[in-house]
Write a protein that holds these residues in place. Sequence first.
Motif, short mmCIF file in Angstrom:
data_model
loop_
_atom_site.label_atom_id
_atom_site.label_comp_id
_atom_site.label_asym_id
_atom_site.label_seq_id
_atom_site.Cartn_x
_atom_site.Cartn_y
_atom_site.Cartn_z
N ALA A 30 -3.56 1.29 0.96
CA ALA A 30 -3.16 0.89 2.33
C ALA A 30 -4.20 0.49 3.30
CB ALA A 30 -2.59 2.25 3.01
N ASP A 31 -5.47 1.09 2.95
CA ASP A 31 -6.61 0.82 3.91
C ASP A 31 -6.77 -0.70 3.61
OD1 ASP A 31 -8.87 1.63 5.63
OD2 ASP A 31 -10.01 1.28 3.50
N GLN A 73 -4.35 -3.04 5.33
CA GLN A 73 -4.72 -3.15 6.75
C GLN A 73 -5.86 -4.09 7.10
OE1 GLN A 73 -4.93 1.42 7.30
NE2 GLN A 73 -4.17 0.84 9.28
N LYS A 74 -6.80 -4.24 6.22
CA LYS A 74 -7.73 -5.10 6.57
C LYS A 74 -7.68 -6.42 5.99
CE LYS A 74 -10.97 -1.16 6.42
NZ LYS A 74 -11.98 -0.29 5.63
N ASN A 75 -6.73 -6.64 4.80
CA ASN A 75 -6.43 -7.98 4.27
C ASN A 75 -4.89 -8.14 4.39
OD1 ASN A 75 -9.30 -8.35 2.60
ND2 ASN A 75 -8.99 -6.28 2.46
N SER A 76 -4.47 -8.58 5.47
CA SER A 76 -3.08 -8.70 5.82
C SER A 76 -2.57 -9.81 4.78
CB SER A 76 -2.62 -9.07 7.02
OG SER A 76 -3.39 -10.08 7.29
N ILE A 77 -1.52 -9.47 4.20
CA ILE A 77 -0.57 -10.20 3.44
C ILE A 77 0.40 -10.95 4.20
CG2 ILE A 77 0.99 -10.49 1.46
CD1 ILE A 77 -0.72 -8.39 0.03
N LYS A 78 0.47 -12.17 4.32
CA LYS A 78 1.62 -13.15 5.25
C LYS A 78 2.30 -14.18 4.46
CE LYS A 78 0.00 -12.19 9.97
NZ LYS A 78 -1.02 -11.19 9.66
N ASN A 79 3.52 -14.39 4.80
CA ASN A 79 4.36 -15.41 4.23
C ASN A 79 4.49 -15.40 2.65
OD1 ASN A 79 4.70 -16.41 6.86
ND2 ASN A 79 2.84 -17.40 6.65
N LEU A 136 5.33 4.52 -2.89
CA LEU A 136 5.04 3.22 -2.27
C LEU A 136 5.55 2.79 -1.17
CD1 LEU A 136 4.52 1.10 -5.67
CD2 LEU A 136 2.82 2.55 -4.22
N GLU A 137 6.72 3.49 -0.74
CA GLU A 137 7.23 3.13 0.61
C GLU A 137 6.11 3.39 1.89
OE1 GLU A 137 8.37 7.43 -0.14
OE2 GLU A 137 8.12 5.67 -1.22
N ASN A 138 5.15 4.05 1.67
CA ASN A 138 4.16 4.25 2.61
C ASN A 138 3.51 2.80 2.87
OD1 ASN A 138 4.94 7.03 3.12
ND2 ASN A 138 3.50 7.54 1.45
N LEU A 139 3.40 1.98 2.07
CA LEU A 139 2.90 0.70 2.16
C LEU A 139 3.53 -0.31 3.02
CD1 LEU A 139 1.00 0.23 -1.51
CD2 LEU A 139 0.18 1.27 0.57
N LEU A 140 4.81 -0.30 2.87
CA LEU A 140 5.90 -1.04 3.49
C LEU A 140 5.10 -1.47 4.92
CD1 LEU A 140 8.31 -2.74 2.67
CD2 LEU A 140 9.86 -1.04 3.50
N GLN A 141 4.88 -0.44 5.85
CA GLN A 141 4.41 -0.72 7.21
C GLN A 141 3.26 -1.87 7.23
OE1 GLN A 141 2.47 2.82 8.87
NE2 GLN A 141 2.79 3.56 6.89
N TYR A 142 2.58 -2.16 6.13
CA TYR A 142 1.35 -2.72 6.16
C TYR A 142 1.71 -4.35 5.65
CZ TYR A 142 -0.72 1.81 6.77
OH TYR A 142 -0.86 3.03 7.26
N LEU A 143 3.02 -4.38 5.21
CA LEU A 143 3.62 -5.89 4.63
C LEU A 143 4.55 -6.38 5.60
CD1 LEU A 143 4.21 -4.40 1.05
CD2 LEU A 143 2.45 -5.77 1.79
#
Length: 434
Positions: free
Chosen positions: A404-405, A408-414, A427-434
């Motif tokens: 998660a950390d 947050q620092k290396n955002s994945i886009k598109n 892993l649902e906790n990671l969805l907010q960072y995607l």
Amino acid sequence: MSMISTEDLYQVYLANPIISTDTRNITNGCIFFALKGDLFNANQFAQHAIEKGASYAIIDEEQYVSEKCILVKDVLSTLQDLARHHRKQLQIPVIGLTGSNGKTTSKELINAVLAERFKTFATFGNLNNHIGVPLSILAITPSVEIAVIEMGANHQKEIELLCTIAQPTHGIITNVGMAHLDGFGGFEGVKKGKAELYAYLKATNGYTFINRNNPNLLEMSAAAGLHKLVYYGTENGNTIKGSLRSSDPYIEVDWTNHDESSSVKTQLTGSYNFENILAAICIGDFFDMTPMEINTGLAQYEPKNNRSQLTETASNKVICDFYNANPSSMAAALNNIAVLSADKKTAILGDMFELGPESAEQHEIIAKQAAASGLDKIILIGKYFFAYKDQLKGVFFETPAEAADYLQKNSIKNNLVLLKGSRGMKLENLLQYL
């Protein structure tokens, strides 16, 4: 104090036909069953349940007896016996369903199809164990015309027990795969455990639906000596013959039932769901439903519970498949994302649990498959995957918090992102960072 008979308790149930095992979910007039586990003893909460509105509390420790408490020898076996007794009163088809992968999705699809014509009942969520199955049976009301009961297991003799409670008239094993290897004692143990459903159907002269494309199921059904068989698959000679027209991202299926050909577009992603869709078509056809009814049920079904669920976030399209994972379903999910259309693809995979002595080997196989998949980014999370951080391509983390950390620092886009791991990885906790 004399113990109450199952028949007498059944009369109490008929007057109060709602069962609760959780004091947070007490409804007026329910019966509270005070179950025990390794870390809890609900006998202590029996009085609280009655104060909240339960008509009766079923307990098995005399020190907690008060007015409206019914003392029994063992609460769990009493619950199971009550469910068996109720099941015997139900003169309806009950479809028993088990398998290593696809159980819940198949159950939901079968129910979606049958509900187009019948008043149905299907296992709620994944209440599919020695407690969930009796609760499911006891939730079947007199108006129900057909029921679909999911049966899960992580060791042998469990399906055998659940069959004595659900008493299926019809059954289906979705598949057998590399799941719960620890409890079953390896893959042959998995086959043996799941085949307990076939043994029950053989003994009770029930009907069995079989995917003819699955050699393990053909071998198991032959060994069980089954003779009331209804086949589905991709070849001629099956009751239902189907083909996968498209799965990018949603599945479209062409199918034939001897008389006429038909097509349906679903809201499911993942080509591995093709066989689950065919199973639902086969069962609907068996119960004399029209192709239009079957297709309507399939087309309207929307996947939930983070199983093969395509979610659009602000930045990405995410295949949410983090309800559970084992080597078979993980390999299928990786194969699926590899063939989907997208400019960029990422797989975020979490550890797979309950694999016992085969854990290291199976995680290595999946990590190698991910590394060779041609995806743009591979992120592997958990102590089992982490062991391969110096050997294989990918970004490795020991814990979801570290991942998660990083996100947050290396955002994945598109990207098209596959997010999959065992339930305990959360892993649902990671969805907010995607």
